[in-house]
Design a protein around this motif. Structure first.
Motif, short mmCIF file in Angstrom:
data_model
loop_
_atom_site.label_atom_id
_atom_site.label_comp_id
_atom_site.label_asym_id
_atom_site.label_seq_id
_atom_site.Cartn_x
_atom_site.Cartn_y
_atom_site.Cartn_z
N SER A 74 -10.63 -0.72 16.46
CA SER A 74 -9.68 0.08 17.23
C SER A 74 -8.84 0.97 16.31
O SER A 74 -8.44 2.07 16.69
N TYR A 75 -8.60 0.49 15.08
CA TYR A 75 -7.84 1.30 14.13
C TYR A 75 -8.62 2.54 13.69
O TYR A 75 -8.03 3.55 13.32
N ARG A 96 -11.53 -5.07 3.37
CA ARG A 96 -11.71 -3.63 3.55
C ARG A 96 -12.97 -3.38 4.37
O ARG A 96 -13.94 -4.13 4.21
N PRO A 97 -12.99 -2.36 5.19
CA PRO A 97 -11.90 -1.41 5.43
C PRO A 97 -10.74 -2.05 6.18
O PRO A 97 -10.88 -3.13 6.77
N ALA A 98 -9.62 -1.38 6.15
CA ALA A 98 -8.41 -1.91 6.77
C ALA A 98 -8.52 -1.92 8.28
O ALA A 98 -9.29 -1.16 8.87
N THR A 111 0.83 -1.20 0.00
CA THR A 111 0.00 0.00 0.00
C THR A 111 0.87 1.25 0.00
O THR A 111 2.10 1.19 0.07
N ARG A 112 0.20 2.41 -0.01
CA ARG A 112 0.92 3.68 -0.03
C ARG A 112 1.78 3.90 1.22
O ARG A 112 2.63 4.79 1.23
N SER A 113 1.55 3.12 2.25
CA SER A 113 2.41 3.26 3.44
C SER A 113 3.85 2.90 3.13
O SER A 113 4.76 3.27 3.88
N ARG A 117 -10.33 4.15 8.11
CA ARG A 117 -9.68 2.83 8.13
C ARG A 117 -8.96 2.55 6.81
O ARG A 117 -9.12 1.53 6.17
N LYS A 118 -8.11 3.52 6.46
CA LYS A 118 -7.22 3.36 5.32
C LYS A 118 -5.78 3.45 5.83
O LYS A 118 -5.54 3.83 6.98
#
Length: 208
Positions: free
Chosen positions: A47-48, A41-43, A15-17, A55-56
């Motif tokens: 808790s995130y 999805r969502p990621a 991913t873009r991370s 949640r991306k």
């Protein structure tokens, strides 16, 4: 450097991370890596959502501050923990070029590349639209030709006569195209450029 880093990167492979982890490694900044579930999805999990309400990925936590969006995070790190040769300063000749390609790697390329990804790989076969895939391929080819001619040319790197965050931004988009087997017909100078970028030790770590 304005304060001691207390950085956590919320990351998922491919991913873009990758962009943010690549920059962190190049800058030599200490950080904690928190891997986020991305198979569905969502990621992440509920808790995130406290970190990233959509949640991306990526998200970066710096102490009590949270920054979202890969390019924004890159600019934040360069500004907060610079100066760095990975940035191009306003008084340098290539400052405008640097900003252009830093952002072009996302805003300029994302729509056709995302559609190409969706309609060749990501969506179930019965949901793919061959006409959209064809259009996205045509638009992506135009962007690659533009980057080849007006961006890289015969340069080793895209701005500042050195490797910078703009190369990270562009390199990730080429990585996406390579993942979906849509980079083999790219201009030769871009393929050589991508090989140089991915030979860097920081890339090997970031893309793991």
């Amino acid at each position: 450097m304005s304060h001691t880093p207390d950085l956590t990167l919320y990351h998922a492979p491919r991913t873009r991370s990758i962009r943010v982890r690549w920059l962190l490694e190049e800058m030599g900044l200490p950080y904690e890596l928190h891997t986020v579930q991305f198979a569905t999805r969502p990621a992440g999990d509920e808790s995130y959502a406290l970190i990233h309400p959509l949640r991306k990925v990526p998200a970066l936590k710096d102490g009590d501050e949270i920054i979202l969006d890969s390019i924004a995070i890159m600019q934040y790190l360069l500004g907060r923990y610079g100066p760095s040769p990975l940035d191009v300063a306003p008084d340098e000749a290539d400052y405008g070029r640097f900003l252009h390609w830093l952002h072009f790697g996302e805003s300029g390329m994302i729509m056709p590349v995302s559609l190409l990804l969706a309609h060749t790989q990501l969506l179930p076969e019965d949901k793919r639209d061959p006409n959209l895939a064809k259009w996205a391929r045509y638009e992506t080819d135009k962007l690659l030709d533009f980057a080849s001619t007006h961006g890289l040319g015969d340069r080793e790197f895209i701005a500042g006569d050195r490797f910078t965050a703009a190369d990270i931004s562009m390199g990730y988009m080429f990585f996406l195209l390579k993942l979906i087997r849509q980079f083999s017909d790219a201009p030769e100078n871009l393929k050589s450029y991508f090989a140089r970028l991915t030979a860097r030790p920081s890339w090997v770590i970031a893309s793991d």
